[in-house]
Design an enzyme around this catalytic site. Structure first.
Site, PDB file in Angstrom:
ATOM      1  N   GLU A 163       0.792  -1.227   0.000  1.00 49.08           N
ATOM      2  CA  GLU A 163       0.000   0.000   0.000  1.00 49.08           C
ATOM      3  C   GLU A 163       0.830   1.285   0.000  1.00 49.08           C
ATOM      4  OE1 GLU A 163      -3.907  -1.826   2.307  1.00 49.08           O
ATOM      5  OE2 GLU A 163      -2.675  -0.329   3.316  1.00 49.08           O
ATOM      6  N   GLU A 356      -5.255  -8.688   1.105  1.00 49.00           N
ATOM      7  CA  GLU A 356      -5.888  -8.376   2.388  1.00 49.00           C
ATOM      8  C   GLU A 356      -7.381  -8.199   2.168  1.00 49.00           C
ATOM      9  OE1 GLU A 356      -4.369  -5.074   4.658  1.00 49.00           O
ATOM     10  OE2 GLU A 356      -2.277  -5.598   4.224  1.00 49.00           O
TER      11      GLU A 356
END
EC number: 3.2.1.21
Length: 454
Positions: A163, A356
């Protein structure tokens, strides 16, 4: 159609969120060690000093993973644990920990998926300018080489970053995460550029030094995953446009990150929206960023609805009052796990992994000694059904990693949010698998077919 027969099922966690041992055995400091000392920065003054004490309890945790029938585990390496200054002198005790962890996983028939950077940036490199320093891509390449030369005889699946728009955006544009700064847009975009160069140099390094054939990817978040408010073609196109256009001057846009690393160019809307704030682009930069990847990792938790407005442009459609929310106050939107992979795969043609997905829930140990979390089971079932639908529609989805195996340190939220399949009592470090852990075990054992059982 069900999930592909070679579909990878797993769980995920990150070094700073579970390891603890923040000052043990030669580990250097990270920006999160610093940030947690800032008054008011983290909920209730919590820190990652101890976290889940995974550094000392990894054998217990791997045994739990084996008991739960988990085929794969996505972990991250703490950069300052192995290189206390970020570069230079190596901390052998830190490397030894990851050696032992990988060996323990393999002995349990659990495949390790290693993320090289999940936010715990070395404090000493931050003091040298961090991501603004033009040397930062080489710092990351040197660190990557160290880990690949040490682990690639056993590790075959690598991810460069987790991220990047979050650790750049929340850390350096908004200041909500470590290191807690607020730079202007030109500096923020220059950092983005250096991070993408670092990713490219990291991929090159893995390919050059891996001792075994490796699968390499990068993990991004699709943020507030854009999805259509209806199945009307015009609303689908509006959601797609909202996802890949750069309409506001910040670093949180999906295409800002994915276009350079997967297409080798910045999107046109970057130039029109950012204008003079665009980073300095040297000859060869875009080619360095654009390295062949085996997959792209997507972290998807929830979405936002878009529809075509009267002028045809995307318009955000609010959810109605009372729409379901998680404990984190994120909306429950299972369709995000259909539209996110679909939009990314259609645009870039690269296989997708969900690296995720999960929810924070209000979990505690009941009087019967168990943790009953029916909301998590319902949430995961709904999302996985949508992911299966994406597979049925031709999206090349290679795997799914639930976040997270353990309740853990949730960054600026401290220990307030519980995302784990396993409950952690932070005072005693006792682990208690939740009902959802055993449910997920059945999903894995059936390769998803148990989703159809009520």
């Amino acid at each position: 159609m069900n999930f592909p027969e070679n579909f990878v099922w797993g769980v995920a966690a990150a070094a700073y969120q579970i390891e603890g041992a923040a000052y043990d055995e030669g580990k250097g400091l990270s920006v999160w060690d610093m940030f947690c000392r800032k008054p008011g920065a983290v909920w209730n003054g919590h820190t990652g000093d101890v976290a889940c004490d995974h550094y000392h309890r990894y054998q217990e945790d791997v045994a739990l993973m084996k008991e739960l029938g988990l085929p794969a585990y996505r972990l991250s390496v703490s950069w300052p644990r192995v290189l206390p200054q970020g570069v230079g002198a190596v901390n052998e005790k830190g490397l030894d920990f990851y050696d032992r962890l990988i060996d323990e996983l393999l002995a349990a028939n659990i495949t390790p998926y290693v993320t090289l950077f999940h936010w715990d940036y070395p404090l000493e490199l931050f003091r040298r300018g961090g991501w603004l320093n033009p040397d930062s891509p080489e710092w990351f390449a040197d660190y990557t080489r160290l880990m690949v030369e040490r682990l690639s005889d056993r590790v075959r699946h690598w991810m460069t970053y987790n991220e990047p728009r979050v650790f750049v955006g929340l850390g350096h544009e908004i200041g909500r995460h470590a290191p807690g700064l607020q730079f202007g847009l030109p500096d923020v975009l220059q950092m983005c550029h250096h991070v993408m160069l670092s990713h490219g140099r990291g991929v090159q390094t893995i390919r050059a030094y891996s001792k075994t054939p490796s699968q390499v990817g990068c993990v991004v978040t699709t943020g507030f995953q854009q999805m259509p408010a209806t199945n009307r073609p015009e609303d689908i196109e509006a959601a797609r446009e909202a996802m890949f256009s750069i309409s506001t001057p910040n670093c949180f846009h999906t295409a800002l990150w994915l276009d350079p690393i997967l297409l080798g160019r910045y999107p046109d809307t970057a130039y029109s929206t950012y204008g003079d704030a665009m980073p300095v682009i040297h000859d060869g930069d875009l080619a360095t960023m654009h390295q062949p990847l085996d997959f792209i990792g997507l972290n998807i938790y929830f979405g936002e609805q878009y529809a075509a407005g009267s002028d045809g442009r995307p318009e955000k459609v609010p959810f109605p009052a009372g729409h379901p929310q998680t404990a984190f106050r994120w909306f429950v939107t299972p369709e995000a796990l259909y539209w996110g992979p679909k939009f990314v795969y259609e645009r870039y043609g690269v296989p997708v992994m969900i690296t995720e997905n999960g929810l924070s829930n209000l979990d505690w140990v009941s009087t019967d000694g168990k943790v009953h979390d029916p909301q998590r089971i319902d949430f995961l079932r709904r999302y996985l059904i949508e992911l299966r639908r994406a597979c049925a529609d031709g999206v090349d989805v290679r795997g799914y990693f639930q976040w997270s195996i353990l309740d853990n340190f949730e960054w600026a939220e401290g220990y307030k949010e519980r995302f784990g399949l396993v409950h952690v009592d932070y005072q005693t470090q006792k682990r208690t698998p939740k009902d959802s852990a055993f449910w997920y075990k059945s999903i894995i054992a059936s390769n998803g077919r148990a989703l159809d059982e009520i």
